[in-house]
Design a protein around this motif. Structure first.
Motif, PDB file in Angstrom:
ATOM      1  N   LYS A  53      -6.378   7.661  12.790  1.00  0.00           N
ATOM      2  CA  LYS A  53      -5.154   6.943  12.438  1.00  0.00           C
ATOM      3  C   LYS A  53      -5.318   5.464  12.768  1.00  0.00           C
ATOM      4  O   LYS A  53      -5.762   5.102  13.859  1.00  0.00           O
ATOM      5  CB  LYS A  53      -3.971   7.525  13.211  1.00  0.00           C
ATOM      6  N   GLY A  54      -4.991   4.592  11.801  1.00  0.00           N
ATOM      7  CA  GLY A  54      -5.121   3.149  11.997  1.00  0.00           C
ATOM      8  C   GLY A  54      -6.465   2.585  11.606  1.00  0.00           C
ATOM      9  O   GLY A  54      -6.638   1.359  11.569  1.00  0.00           O
ATOM     10  N   GLN A  55      -7.440   3.457  11.287  1.00  0.00           N
ATOM     11  CA  GLN A  55      -8.766   2.978  10.878  1.00  0.00           C
ATOM     12  C   GLN A  55      -8.676   2.308   9.516  1.00  0.00           C
ATOM     13  O   GLN A  55      -7.967   2.767   8.617  1.00  0.00           O
ATOM     14  CB  GLN A  55      -9.739   4.161  10.826  1.00  0.00           C
ATOM     15  N   ILE A  56      -9.399   1.193   9.343  1.00  0.00           N
ATOM     16  CA  ILE A  56      -9.394   0.486   8.052  1.00  0.00           C
ATOM     17  C   ILE A  56     -10.225   1.279   7.043  1.00  0.00           C
ATOM     18  O   ILE A  56     -11.391   1.593   7.290  1.00  0.00           O
ATOM     19  CB  ILE A  56      -9.938  -0.940   8.202  1.00  0.00           C
ATOM     20  N   LEU A  57      -9.610   1.618   5.932  1.00  0.00           N
ATOM     21  CA  LEU A  57     -10.256   2.407   4.889  1.00  0.00           C
ATOM     22  C   LEU A  57     -10.879   1.525   3.815  1.00  0.00           C
ATOM     23  O   LEU A  57     -11.929   1.845   3.264  1.00  0.00           O
ATOM     24  CB  LEU A  57      -9.241   3.357   4.249  1.00  0.00           C
ATOM     25  N   LEU A  58     -10.198   0.424   3.508  1.00  0.00           N
ATOM     26  CA  LEU A  58     -10.713  -0.482   2.484  1.00  0.00           C
ATOM     27  C   LEU A  58     -10.064  -1.854   2.651  1.00  0.00           C
ATOM     28  O   LEU A  58      -8.999  -1.978   3.280  1.00  0.00           O
ATOM     29  CB  LEU A  58     -10.478   0.074   1.079  1.00  0.00           C
ATOM     30  N   TRP A  59     -10.732  -2.864   2.100  1.00  0.00           N
ATOM     31  CA  TRP A  59     -10.160  -4.204   2.023  1.00  0.00           C
ATOM     32  C   TRP A  59      -9.799  -4.466   0.566  1.00  0.00           C
ATOM     33  O   TRP A  59     -10.572  -4.150  -0.334  1.00  0.00           O
ATOM     34  CB  TRP A  59     -11.173  -5.251   2.490  1.00  0.00           C
ATOM     35  N   MET A  60      -8.615  -5.065   0.361  1.00  0.00           N
ATOM     36  CA  MET A  60      -8.149  -5.316  -0.993  1.00  0.00           C
ATOM     37  C   MET A  60      -7.622  -6.737  -1.120  1.00  0.00           C
ATOM     38  O   MET A  60      -7.236  -7.381  -0.138  1.00  0.00           O
ATOM     39  CB  MET A  60      -7.057  -4.316  -1.384  1.00  0.00           C
ATOM     40  N   SER A  61      -7.615  -7.196  -2.333  1.00  0.00           N
ATOM     41  CA  SER A  61      -6.980  -8.473  -2.675  1.00  0.00           C
ATOM     42  C   SER A  61      -5.724  -8.188  -3.476  1.00  0.00           C
ATOM     43  O   SER A  61      -5.717  -7.284  -4.331  1.00  0.00           O
ATOM     44  CB  SER A  61      -7.917  -9.339  -3.514  1.00  0.00           C
ATOM     45  N   SER A  62      -4.681  -8.971  -3.209  1.00  0.00           N
ATOM     46  CA  SER A  62      -3.530  -8.907  -4.107  1.00  0.00           C
ATOM     47  C   SER A  62      -3.953  -9.463  -5.455  1.00  0.00           C
ATOM     48  O   SER A  62      -5.008 -10.116  -5.584  1.00  0.00           O
ATOM     49  CB  SER A  62      -2.377  -9.734  -3.534  1.00  0.00           C
ATOM     50  N   SER A  63      -3.157  -9.267  -6.468  1.00  0.00           N
ATOM     51  CA  SER A  63      -3.491  -9.787  -7.811  1.00  0.00           C
ATOM     52  C   SER A  63      -3.627 -11.305  -7.772  1.00  0.00           C
ATOM     53  O   SER A  63      -4.516 -11.884  -8.413  1.00  0.00           O
ATOM     54  CB  SER A  63      -2.416  -9.373  -8.817  1.00  0.00           C
TER      55      SER A  63
END
Length: 288
Positions: A53-63
């Protein structure tokens, strides 16, 4: 006169059980959706991977960030670095401890805020369907055994984790869902597998027992046939305890090593005078 066969009074274990069928399911199954529409920059997990729980799964950019970064690329790597530091990517974190069972995106892929990017499931259990006539016997923490239909040779110890209070009715059969939690998760256990669950209602070890069909009578007045002194069968009153339908516990009236008599049904086809109407050449019998 009827023929009898002898069965010995033995000692052993008697279990009273209830059996049902069920499906392997995760206790919780959560779809991970992004906080806003955008693009995946880096995906950090694979299917089958355990996460906290709380582990970063992915990094994303907003549009908006994705558009700014793409525009900066046209002006060179230094401009890209400046915008990446100024406008940080957004992390998507795991909401529970569990296992990634589905990964639905790759780096560079765009998505909307309603798209499920990953699916995470926690501890597996069996959702068993227990008939309404048996549900009164089931209680929390009751011991049970799970047998996966795909792996019939391995029995998994388990216990009752939760009981539904609302019934399901399918084809006029009323059942209640019972969550059965395995003590350990076998490596081959997968969500969606079918299983047979045996609930251990009560059990006794090293008890006197006789075959259940050796008993006569009902209620508190039960008896068995035993060999008499003259060799003729005689009735012997007994007090009974647990029964699994095949063997019945004897509380009093018999001792280990005693013999009980069970009547054998004889079929004498030679003298019956009856012929199967389906036998070759058979003719229908007529009354005279």
């Amino acid at each position: 006169s009827p023929a009898y066969r002898e069965e010995g009074v033995t000692r052993g274990r008697i279990e009273v059980t209830v059996q049902s069928t069920g499906i392997v399911q995760p206790r919780n199954r959560l779809e991970v959706k992004p906080p806003l529409a955008g693009r995946a920059e880096e995906v950090l997990v694979q299917e089958g991977q355990a996460v906290k729980k709380g582990q970063i799964l992915l990094w994303m950019s907003s549009s908006e960030r994705a558009a700014l970064i793409d525009a900066a690329r046209a002006r060179g790597p230094e401009e890209v670095k400046r915008w990446e530091e100024f406008y940080r990517a957004t992390p998507v974190v795991s909401p529970i401890d569990g296992t990634v069972i589905s990964r639905k995106l790759e780096p560079g892929q765009s998505f909307t805020a309603s798209d499920a990017l990953l699916v995470i499931a926690d501890r597996l259990l069996v959702e068993a369907q227990v008939d309404e006539t048996d549900i009164g016997l089931i209680r929390l923490r009751l011991p049970a055994r799970i047998l996966l239909d795909a792996y019939p040779g391995e029995s998994v110890p388990a216990s009752v984790g939760a009981l539904a209070y609302e019934a399901k009715s399918v084809s006029n059969v009323t059942t209640y869902t019972v969550d059965v939690v395995p003590a350990r998760i076998p490596a081959q256990m997968r969500s969606g597998m079918t299983a047979t669950v045996t609930f251990l209602i009560s059990a006794k070890d090293d008890v006197l027992q006789v075959p259940a069909h050796a008993l006569h009578g009902d209620g508190d007045h039960k008896s068995v046939l035993v060999p008499g002194a003259d060799g003729a069968p005689r009735e012997q009153a007994v007090q009974t305890g647990l029964s699994d339908g095949r063997q019945t516990e004897i509380l009093s009236g018999l001792s280990e090593g005693d013999k009980v008599l069970i009547a054998q049904v004889k079929s004498d086809n030679k003298n019956s005078g009856s012929v199967s109407p389906f036998a070759p050449g058979a003719r229908p019998r007529t009354k005279k």
